[in-house]
Write a protein that holds these residues in place. Sequence first.
Motif, PDB file in Angstrom:
ATOM      1  N   ASN A  44       0.823  -1.211   0.000  1.00 13.51           N
ATOM      2  CA  ASN A  44       0.000   0.000   0.000  1.00 13.51           C
ATOM      3  C   ASN A  44       0.853   1.255   0.000  1.00 13.51           C
ATOM      4  O   ASN A  44       0.557   2.215  -0.705  1.00 13.51           O
ATOM      5  CB  ASN A  44      -0.939  -0.002   1.207  1.00 13.51           C
ATOM      6  CG  ASN A  44      -2.117  -0.912   1.008  1.00 13.51           C
ATOM      7  OD1 ASN A  44      -2.430  -1.322  -0.104  1.00 13.51           O
ATOM      8  ND2 ASN A  44      -2.775  -1.258   2.106  1.00 13.51           N
ATOM      9  N   ARG A  45       1.922   1.262   0.814  1.00 11.98           N
ATOM     10  CA  ARG A  45       2.820   2.424   0.819  1.00 11.98           C
ATOM     11  C   ARG A  45       3.448   2.633  -0.554  1.00 11.98           C
ATOM     12  O   ARG A  45       3.552   3.757  -1.032  1.00 11.98           O
ATOM     13  CB  ARG A  45       3.906   2.239   1.875  1.00 11.98           C
ATOM     14  CG  ARG A  45       3.458   2.595   3.268  1.00 11.98           C
ATOM     15  CD  ARG A  45       4.644   2.713   4.208  1.00 11.98           C
ATOM     16  NE  ARG A  45       5.412   1.482   4.318  1.00 11.98           N
ATOM     17  CZ  ARG A  45       5.124   0.479   5.142  1.00 11.98           C
ATOM     18  NH1 ARG A  45       4.084   0.571   5.937  1.00 11.98           N
ATOM     19  NH2 ARG A  45       5.882  -0.601   5.183  1.00 11.98           N
ATOM     20  N   GLN A  46       3.876   1.545  -1.179  1.00 13.89           N
ATOM     21  CA  GLN A  46       4.497   1.641  -2.504  1.00 13.89           C
ATOM     22  C   GLN A  46       3.487   2.160  -3.526  1.00 13.89           C
ATOM     23  O   GLN A  46       3.818   3.036  -4.342  1.00 13.89           O
ATOM     24  CB  GLN A  46       5.016   0.275  -2.933  1.00 13.89           C
ATOM     25  CG  GLN A  46       5.629   0.269  -4.318  1.00 13.89           C
ATOM     26  CD  GLN A  46       6.004  -1.137  -4.769  1.00 13.89           C
ATOM     27  OE1 GLN A  46       5.746  -2.111  -4.070  1.00 13.89           O
ATOM     28  NE2 GLN A  46       6.595  -1.232  -5.930  1.00 13.89           N
ATOM     29  N   LEU A  47       2.264   1.664  -3.483  1.00 13.83           N
ATOM     30  CA  LEU A  47       1.245   2.113  -4.435  1.00 13.83           C
ATOM     31  C   LEU A  47       0.868   3.570  -4.200  1.00 13.83           C
ATOM     32  O   LEU A  47       0.635   4.317  -5.158  1.00 13.83           O
ATOM     33  CB  LEU A  47       0.012   1.217  -4.341  1.00 13.83           C
ATOM     34  CG  LEU A  47       0.195  -0.205  -4.868  1.00 13.83           C
ATOM     35  CD1 LEU A  47      -1.026  -1.048  -4.570  1.00 13.83           C
ATOM     36  CD2 LEU A  47       0.506  -0.202  -6.354  1.00 13.83           C
ATOM     37  N   ARG A  52       1.183   9.166  -6.041  1.00 11.67           N
ATOM     38  CA  ARG A  52       1.592  10.559  -5.855  1.00 11.67           C
ATOM     39  C   ARG A  52       2.479  11.029  -7.006  1.00 11.67           C
ATOM     40  O   ARG A  52       2.299  12.118  -7.545  1.00 11.67           O
ATOM     41  CB  ARG A  52       2.338  10.711  -4.520  1.00 11.67           C
ATOM     42  CG  ARG A  52       2.693  12.151  -4.180  1.00 11.67           C
ATOM     43  CD  ARG A  52       3.602  12.222  -2.975  1.00 11.67           C
ATOM     44  NE  ARG A  52       4.867  11.546  -3.169  1.00 11.67           N
ATOM     45  CZ  ARG A  52       5.883  12.051  -3.888  1.00 11.67           C
ATOM     46  NH1 ARG A  52       5.757  13.216  -4.477  1.00 11.67           N
ATOM     47  NH2 ARG A  52       7.008  11.384  -4.007  1.00 11.67           N
ATOM     48  N   THR A  53       3.420  10.169  -7.429  1.00 13.39           N
ATOM     49  CA  THR A  53       4.312  10.504  -8.540  1.00 13.39           C
ATOM     50  C   THR A  53       3.523  10.692  -9.826  1.00 13.39           C
ATOM     51  O   THR A  53       3.769  11.642 -10.581  1.00 13.39           O
ATOM     52  CB  THR A  53       5.363   9.393  -8.722  1.00 13.39           C
ATOM     53  OG1 THR A  53       6.055   9.209  -7.497  1.00 13.39           O
ATOM     54  CG2 THR A  53       6.348   9.748  -9.820  1.00 13.39           C
ATOM     55  N   LEU A  54       2.585   9.805 -10.080  1.00 14.56           N
ATOM     56  CA  LEU A  54       1.771   9.918 -11.306  1.00 14.56           C
ATOM     57  C   LEU A  54       0.911  11.170 -11.292  1.00 14.56           C
ATOM     58  O   LEU A  54       0.737  11.816 -12.338  1.00 14.56           O
ATOM     59  CB  LEU A  54       0.909   8.669 -11.475  1.00 14.56           C
ATOM     60  CG  LEU A  54       1.657   7.392 -11.840  1.00 14.56           C
ATOM     61  CD1 LEU A  54       0.713   6.207 -11.821  1.00 14.56           C
ATOM     62  CD2 LEU A  54       2.324   7.526 -13.201  1.00 14.56           C
ATOM     63  N   LYS A  55       0.377  11.544 -10.129  1.00 16.34           N
ATOM     64  CA  LYS A  55      -0.405  12.777 -10.043  1.00 16.34           C
ATOM     65  C   LYS A  55       0.455  13.994 -10.359  1.00 16.34           C
ATOM     66  O   LYS A  55       0.004  14.924 -11.036  1.00 16.34           O
ATOM     67  CB  LYS A  55      -1.034  12.917  -8.659  1.00 16.34           C
ATOM     68  CG  LYS A  55      -2.231  12.034  -8.457  1.00 16.34           C
ATOM     69  CD  LYS A  55      -2.850  12.264  -7.091  1.00 16.34           C
ATOM     70  CE  LYS A  55      -4.090  11.436  -6.896  1.00 16.34           C
ATOM     71  NZ  LYS A  55      -4.719  11.679  -5.598  1.00 16.34           N
ATOM     72  N   GLU A  56       1.694  13.997  -9.864  1.00 15.03           N
ATOM     73  CA  GLU A  56       2.596  15.107 -10.179  1.00 15.03           C
ATOM     74  C   GLU A  56       2.867  15.181 -11.671  1.00 15.03           C
ATOM     75  O   GLU A  56       2.883  16.264 -12.255  1.00 15.03           O
ATOM     76  CB  GLU A  56       3.906  14.950  -9.415  1.00 15.03           C
ATOM     77  CG  GLU A  56       3.802  15.188  -7.939  1.00 15.03           C
ATOM     78  CD  GLU A  56       5.106  14.904  -7.218  1.00 15.03           C
ATOM     79  OE1 GLU A  56       6.091  14.502  -7.880  1.00 15.03           O
ATOM     80  OE2 GLU A  56       5.128  15.085  -5.985  1.00 15.03           O
TER      81      GLU A  56
END
Length: 82
Positions: A44-47, A52-56
Amino acid sequence: MNPFEMVVLIVAIVAIANVFRAKYGVIRRGKGEEFRNPSTDAENRQLREELRTLKERVATLERIATDDSTALDREIERLRDR
């Protein structure tokens, strides 16, 4: 069975149940119980980090797509320099 033996038996059953609950990762919240799996927590932490990276990245692409052409050229060059 006298009352003292019954109390000891109930306490022993509750203690054994708590040991099993701790061993299998059952946590009690409110009225229900849920199982906690440490490998699932790590996943879950990894996902969440990937999300977050994809949203950026999506925000950057939206900004590039809505800017005028000169700002677009500057943004592309800035991203290439990274």
